[in-house]
Design an enzyme around this catalytic site. Structure first.
Site, PDB file in Angstrom:
ATOM      1  N   SER A  14      -3.709  13.687  28.623  1.00  0.00           N
ATOM      2  CA  SER A  14      -4.597  14.468  29.348  1.00  0.00           C
ATOM      3  C   SER A  14      -5.565  13.274  29.882  1.00  0.00           C
ATOM      4  O   SER A  14      -6.252  13.554  30.978  1.00  0.00           O
ATOM      5  CB  SER A  14      -5.500  15.233  28.366  1.00  0.00           C
ATOM      6  OG  SER A  14      -4.445  16.352  27.711  1.00  0.00           O
ATOM      7  N   HIS A  48       1.374  21.556  33.753  1.00  0.00           N
ATOM      8  CA  HIS A  48       1.000  21.461  32.593  1.00  0.00           C
ATOM      9  C   HIS A  48      -0.644  21.949  32.536  1.00  0.00           C
ATOM     10  O   HIS A  48      -1.211  21.339  33.402  1.00  0.00           O
ATOM     11  CB  HIS A  48       0.987  20.150  31.679  1.00  0.00           C
ATOM     12  CG  HIS A  48       0.816  20.290  30.215  1.00  0.00           C
ATOM     13  ND1 HIS A  48      -0.326  19.793  29.752  1.00  0.00           N
ATOM     14  CD2 HIS A  48       1.486  20.196  29.102  1.00  0.00           C
ATOM     15  CE1 HIS A  48      -0.463  20.065  28.308  1.00  0.00           C
ATOM     16  NE2 HIS A  48       0.686  20.035  28.077  1.00  0.00           N
ATOM     17  N   THR A 105       7.112  20.661  30.856  1.00  0.00           N
ATOM     18  CA  THR A 105       7.147  20.766  29.329  1.00  0.00           C
ATOM     19  C   THR A 105       7.782  22.010  29.235  1.00  0.00           C
ATOM     20  O   THR A 105       8.503  22.128  28.147  1.00  0.00           O
ATOM     21  CB  THR A 105       5.762  20.848  28.941  1.00  0.00           C
ATOM     22  OG1 THR A 105       5.089  19.884  29.153  1.00  0.00           O
ATOM     23  CG2 THR A 105       5.655  21.179  27.492  1.00  0.00           C
ATOM     24  N   TYR A 191     -25.908  -6.825  31.277  1.00  0.00           N
ATOM     25  CA  TYR A 191     -25.635  -7.806  30.107  1.00  0.00           C
ATOM     26  C   TYR A 191     -24.075  -8.312  30.409  1.00  0.00           C
ATOM     27  O   TYR A 191     -23.662  -8.906  29.338  1.00  0.00           O
ATOM     28  CB  TYR A 191     -25.624  -6.825  28.914  1.00  0.00           C
ATOM     29  CG  TYR A 191     -24.925  -5.532  29.189  1.00  0.00           C
ATOM     30  CD1 TYR A 191     -23.388  -5.387  28.729  1.00  0.00           C
ATOM     31  CD2 TYR A 191     -25.933  -4.381  29.384  1.00  0.00           C
ATOM     32  CE1 TYR A 191     -23.089  -4.171  29.118  1.00  0.00           C
ATOM     33  CE2 TYR A 191     -25.124  -2.972  29.411  1.00  0.00           C
ATOM     34  CZ  TYR A 191     -23.685  -2.908  29.080  1.00  0.00           C
ATOM     35  OH  TYR A 191     -23.119  -1.765  29.126  1.00  0.00           O
TER      36      TYR A 191
END
Length: 261
Positions: A14, A48, A105, A191
């Site tokens: 996913s 899917h 699937t 940073y």
């Protein structure tokens, strides 16, 4: 895929599909958020649900995710898909991506990948192949024949846990041009400015070796390690629970004695 293709490991299929969808969106419209509402995505009705949800999360309107009815072999009909794209272009929409199946699937069906690659090239669209279920079959000759054309995809989802005994939490996204993934997600916070050039140089040399080593270690030891640690943790919790129950009984006895003495 061609030389220079690369990929990333994700928490699952996913996440891999969502990453691909965001990369496709960025490649098509960049930061022009006003055009997101015009984007459309195409897939078969056998695709899917995670791929459909990835499109939604990436900002594609639900009504703009076109699910083309499959044919008798559970594959997407290329002519019907092309007609849907043409209608959307005529209506002023922006066809973004085709999600092809490299093994569904439900049935293991494989869409006509070579034909879909031709269509995506003609339409200047992103082709993503969801091969989470069947992708690793390319390791055998029969699988390579079944998945012919997958090498032309812009991105491919594969799930190592389905074929090569990796942990369930492992997904993989391959990208024909990994710079598109970088362009979609890279951020340069203050940073990290000092360390980023060094990190990027070191990462290019070490990334493939690190991933290969990690995959090898996981393949051999993950299953045994998970069972071992589960047993140890369960055993510890059970033993600790018994001790706590004993202490609770002692506490109840002590309080009872104080109350009713």
């Amino acid at each position: 895929m061609p030389a220079g293709a690369s990929g990333i490991l994700t928490s699952g299929g996913s996440a891999a599909k969502l990453t691909a969808m965001v990369a496709a969106r960025h490649a098509a419209i960049g930061d022009d958020s006003a055009r997101i509402s015009r984007l459309t995505v195409y897939a078969s009705d056998q695709t899917h649900s995670s791929a459909i949800r990835a499109a939604w999360i990436a900002g594609i309107q639900r009504s703009h995710v076109r699910l083309i009815p499959c044919d008798d072999e559970f594959r997407v009909p290329v002519d019907a898909l092309a007609a849907s794209i043409a209608r959307d272009r005529a209506a002023g929409l922006i066809p973004l991506a085709i999600v092809a199946n490299g093994g569904t699937t439900n049935t293991g069906a494989v869409d006509p990948l070579a034909e879909l690659a031709d269509l995506a090239a003609r339409e200047a669209m992103w082709l993503h192949v969801d091969a989470a279920y069947g992708g690793f079959s390319v390791l055998c000759e029969q699988g390579r024949r079944a998945l012919a054309g997958i090498e032309r995809a812009d991105s491919i989802t594969m799930d190592p846990h389905k074929w090569i005994s990796m942990p369930f939490e492992c997904g993989c996204l391959m990208a024909r041009d990994p710079r598109r993934l970088t362009a979609a997600f890279q951020i340069f916070p203050d940073y990290l400015q000092l360390f980023f050039p060094f990190f990027r140089k070191r990462r290019k040399k070490a990334e493939r070796r690190r991933i290969a080593h990690s995959a090898l270690i996981d393949s051999f030891f993950q299953g045994i390690a998970q069972q071992y640690f589960f047993y140890r943790r369960f055993h510890f919790l059970a033993a600790d629970g018994i001790r706590q129950i004993g202490r609770f009984d002692d506490l109840v006895g002590h309080m009872t004695g104080r109350i009713f003495r």
